[in-house]
Design an enzyme around this catalytic site. Structure first.
Site, PDB file in Angstrom:
ATOM      1  N   GLU A  28       0.784  -1.237   0.000  1.00  0.00           N
ATOM      2  CA  GLU A  28       0.000   0.000   0.000  1.00  0.00           C
ATOM      3  C   GLU A  28       0.821   1.295   0.000  1.00  0.00           C
ATOM      4  O   GLU A  28       0.706   2.119   0.918  1.00  0.00           O
ATOM      5  CB  GLU A  28      -0.980   0.003   1.177  1.00  0.00           C
ATOM      6  CG  GLU A  28      -2.053  -1.066   1.042  1.00  0.00           C
ATOM      7  CD  GLU A  28      -3.171  -0.945   2.061  1.00  0.00           C
ATOM      8  OE1 GLU A  28      -2.972  -0.311   3.128  1.00  0.00           O
ATOM      9  OE2 GLU A  28      -4.251  -1.507   1.813  1.00  0.00           O
ATOM     10  N   GLU A 144      -6.475  -7.793  -0.444  1.00  0.00           N
ATOM     11  CA  GLU A 144      -7.198  -7.487   0.798  1.00  0.00           C
ATOM     12  C   GLU A 144      -8.646  -7.173   0.459  1.00  0.00           C
ATOM     13  O   GLU A 144      -8.930  -6.501  -0.528  1.00  0.00           O
ATOM     14  CB  GLU A 144      -6.605  -6.263   1.529  1.00  0.00           C
ATOM     15  CG  GLU A 144      -5.251  -6.463   2.165  1.00  0.00           C
ATOM     16  CD  GLU A 144      -4.812  -5.240   2.979  1.00  0.00           C
ATOM     17  OE1 GLU A 144      -5.691  -4.412   3.324  1.00  0.00           O
ATOM     18  OE2 GLU A 144      -3.616  -5.104   3.237  1.00  0.00           O
TER      19      GLU A 144
END
Length: 208
Positions: A28, A144
């Site tokens: 991320e 995710e």
């Protein structure tokens, strides 16, 4: 950079591990680490890994928190065919993160999930990722997804199941967030699965 130094140490250490060991370049990238800076970082860091792990599968996602909507900005070496592209999916945040202590703008609203419009949005978003995957011939990992415990359980079940099946329908691998802390699928205190979420992820076979 620290990231380069990290991989200069880690990659050689695991170079002889079996191919089921997969690296992820970084989780991320976001904020001041813009998609443009991230592309520049990939060009620096991936060769460090390739020096000792030339055919190791490496997971790389787009900028802005691995957002699927930023895939078009992701630049990867075309000749490197040992890259798995990841994206993370929590839309709509008003549902998946309501009541979470770290994203305080999403209060406990009782927002539920499962309408035709909700499902259509997932399909639209996932179809865009699939189109990018087809264009660049890259495998996809939905790295995710999930909904926080304070969201309504019935909606969490619908959401979790729908996302997993939508990924599978498009040949995306998937990994649920998380395991035993936040969005839990395993309750450590009870030493047992959170069965509704487990069954939403992996539907039980009939008569099992």
């Amino acid at each position: 950079s620290k990231l380069n130094a990290f991989w200069a140490q880690v990659a050689p250490r695991y170079k002889d591990m079996p191919n089921k060991v997969v690296f992820e370049l970084m989780n991320e990238p976001n904020g001041a680490f813009t998609p443009e800076l991230w592309n520049a970082q990939i060009k620096q860091t991936l060769p460090i890994i390739r020096a000792t792990n030339p055919v190791r599968n490496v997971i790389i996602g787009p900028g802005s928190w691995n957002s699927g909507s930023f895939l078009d900005k992701l630049e990867l070496p075309v000749t490197d065919r040992h890259i798995i592209v990841t994206f993370h999916y929590y839309a709509p945040m008003e549902f998946t993160h309501q009541g979470s202590p770290w994203v305080t703008q999403f209060k406990l609203t009782g927002r539920n999930w499962g309408s035709e419009a909700d499902q259509a949005q997932v399909n639209k978003d996932f179809d865009a990722v699939k189109a990018w995957s087809n264009e660049w011939n890259r495998p996809i990992l939905l790295g995710e997804f999930g909904a926080f415990e304070t969201a309504p359980m019935d909606g969490r079940i619908r959401y979790t199941n729908y996302i997993a099946r939508a990924a599978e329908a498009r040949s995306f691998a998937w990994a649920y967030w998380g395991f035993d802390k936040d969005f839990i699928v395993y309750d450590i205190a009870k030493d047992d699965w959170v069965k509704p979420i487990l069954d939403a992820l992996i539907p039980p076979k009939p008569n099992s």
